[in-house]
Design an enzyme around this catalytic site. Structure first.
Site, PDB file in Angstrom:
ATOM      1  N   LYS A 124       0.838  -1.205   0.000  1.00  0.00           N
ATOM      2  CA  LYS A 124       0.000   0.000   0.000  1.00  0.00           C
ATOM      3  C   LYS A 124       0.869   1.251   0.000  1.00  0.00           C
ATOM      4  O   LYS A 124       0.616   2.210  -0.724  1.00  0.00           O
ATOM      5  CB  LYS A 124      -0.909   0.014   1.243  1.00  0.00           C
ATOM      6  CG  LYS A 124      -1.995  -1.042   1.244  1.00  0.00           C
ATOM      7  CD  LYS A 124      -2.641  -1.150   2.624  1.00  0.00           C
ATOM      8  CE  LYS A 124      -3.573  -2.336   2.737  1.00  0.00           C
ATOM      9  NZ  LYS A 124      -4.025  -2.606   4.108  1.00  0.00           N
TER      10      LYS A 124
ATOM     11  N   GLN B 220      -4.096  -1.310  10.551  1.00  0.00           N
ATOM     12  CA  GLN B 220      -4.017  -2.611   9.884  1.00  0.00           C
ATOM     13  C   GLN B 220      -4.540  -3.711  10.809  1.00  0.00           C
ATOM     14  O   GLN B 220      -4.097  -3.840  11.951  1.00  0.00           O
ATOM     15  CB  GLN B 220      -2.559  -2.889   9.478  1.00  0.00           C
ATOM     16  CG  GLN B 220      -2.356  -4.161   8.700  1.00  0.00           C
ATOM     17  CD  GLN B 220      -3.005  -4.132   7.303  1.00  0.00           C
ATOM     18  OE1 GLN B 220      -3.014  -3.093   6.628  1.00  0.00           O
ATOM     19  NE2 GLN B 220      -3.550  -5.247   6.876  1.00  0.00           N
TER      20      GLN B 220
ATOM     21  N   ASP C  53     -10.927   3.104   5.772  1.00  0.00           N
ATOM     22  CA  ASP C  53     -11.509   1.791   5.494  1.00  0.00           C
ATOM     23  C   ASP C  53     -13.035   1.807   5.575  1.00  0.00           C
ATOM     24  O   ASP C  53     -13.676   0.835   5.181  1.00  0.00           O
ATOM     25  CB  ASP C  53     -10.998   0.765   6.519  1.00  0.00           C
ATOM     26  CG  ASP C  53      -9.700   0.108   6.082  1.00  0.00           C
ATOM     27  OD1 ASP C  53      -9.509  -0.071   4.871  1.00  0.00           O
ATOM     28  OD2 ASP C  53      -8.889  -0.233   6.960  1.00  0.00           O
TER      29      ASP C  53
END
Ligand code: NDP
Length: 303
Positions: free
Chosen positions: A52, A96, A119
């Site tokens: 990412k 994460q 997210d």
């Protein structure tokens, strides 16, 4: 059968983002800021985060990684999140997952600013999805819909089955498909008659985490197959059973092969399918970049 090529679509999305960031920078002097917090040393998580970061940098996003020790107390992690919540140069924060076991995921995520929740997992953001009141979605479900759009597949009226009900994939995607007028059946490990339900579906989405779980005999001829699963296999017999020839070659060089949750033999019965790797995975990363750009535009009032 047509391949829904996630790599190709993702690279087009990324090119568009790169150009827009150049333009926004010349207008505002600012670039979008994405910070990823990773706790502990889970090798898969580390690999995802590195990927990412590399792509974000390539697109001109101001990407940072904060690496924290696996035994960090919850309070310190929350303090770190709150610092980022106040940081004007960070518009997008990603914690994460999974977190180490001593940390309660929701007790941590609840401290994230909803507007920086890239997210879109926080209850308020999931609520907006449920009510069809947002245009920013969790990255993987958004990636799935973009692949369908790119290939002009209209889900309205289709019988769709979503196998897996995680808050990351299954639940939001089931809502998003419902909002697009698909008739959605959401399944999980307690579903009794899964093979019969899959057989009736025009669109099958699998997000389970079990290699080749949806077998060819379960799938209706002409169905659209979307495979979210990403399973790493290290045993030769499993690789031979579940992986494509290309992944079998990779296994010989690297010692592992990757496959999805839909058995590769099912693809020949489909009208469209997403390969693993090279399907939903690259789309998830592209949509993370797009969400970062959207949050930047919201927070510096460009929209
Ligand atoms: P979770 O483990 O959070 O959820 C798995 C879901 O599968 C659960 O709802 C579970 O049911 C269901 N399930 C498990 N066993 C069965 C069964 N026998 N029959 C029916 N349903 C079952 O996983 P995630 O949603 O996070 O991820 C799923 C997969 O997708 C993984 O392989 C993951 O690596 C991959 N993934 C890929 C991404 C990408 O970018 N390509 C992004 C995110 C995930 P229950 O709720 O009852 O336990």
């Amino acid at each position: 059968m047509n391949i829904l090529d996630g790599r190709q679509i993702a690279s087009e999305i990324q090119e568009g983002i790169k150009q827009e960031i150049i333009q926004l920078k010349s207008q505002t002097g600012k670039t979008p800021g994405l910070t990823v917090i990773i706790v502990g040393e889970n090798p898969a998580s580390q690999a995802y985060v590195r990927k990412k970061h590399k792509i974000a940098q390539k697109l001109g996003i101001n990407s940072k990684i904060i690496e924290l020790k696996a035994d960090i107390p919850a309070r310190q992690l929350i303090d770190q999140i709150q610092i980022l919540n106040r940081d004007a140069d960070t518009q997008a924060i990603l914690v994460q997952l999974p977190l180490p076991e001593h940390l309660n995921t929701w007790e941590i995520l609840d401290h994230l600013s909803p507007e920086k929740d890239v997210d879109r997992f926080l209850p308020v953001n999931l609520g907006h999805i449920l009510l069809n009141r947002t245009h920013i979605f969790p990255c993987t479900p958004a990636g799935v819909l973009r692949m369908l759009d790119y290939n002009q597949i209209d889900v309205s009226g289709l019988n769709a089955i979503m196998v897996g009900r995680s808050f990351i994939v299954g639940k939001p995607l089931a809502s998003m498909l419902t909002n697009r007028n698909a008739t959605v059946t959401l399944c999980h490990s307690k579903t009794r008659n899964l093979p019969e339900l899959v057989q009736q579906a025009d669109l099958v989405v699998a997000a389970i985490g079990k290699p080749g779980f949806i077998t060819a005999d379960m799938v209706k001829k002409g169905a659209i197959l979307i495979d979210v699963g990403q399973n790493f296999l290290y045993q030769e017999n499993q690789v031979l059973e579940y992986c494509t020839e290309m992944q079998q070659q990779k296994f010989k060089k690297k010692g592992y092969g990757i496959t999805g949750d839909i058995h590769i033999k099912a693809f020949s019965k489909s009208s469209h399918y997403t390969p693993v790797p090279g399907g939903v995975g690259p789309m998830t990363v592209a949509l993370l970049m797009e969400n970062t750009l959207q949050l930047f535009k919201q927070q510096v009032h460009i929209e």
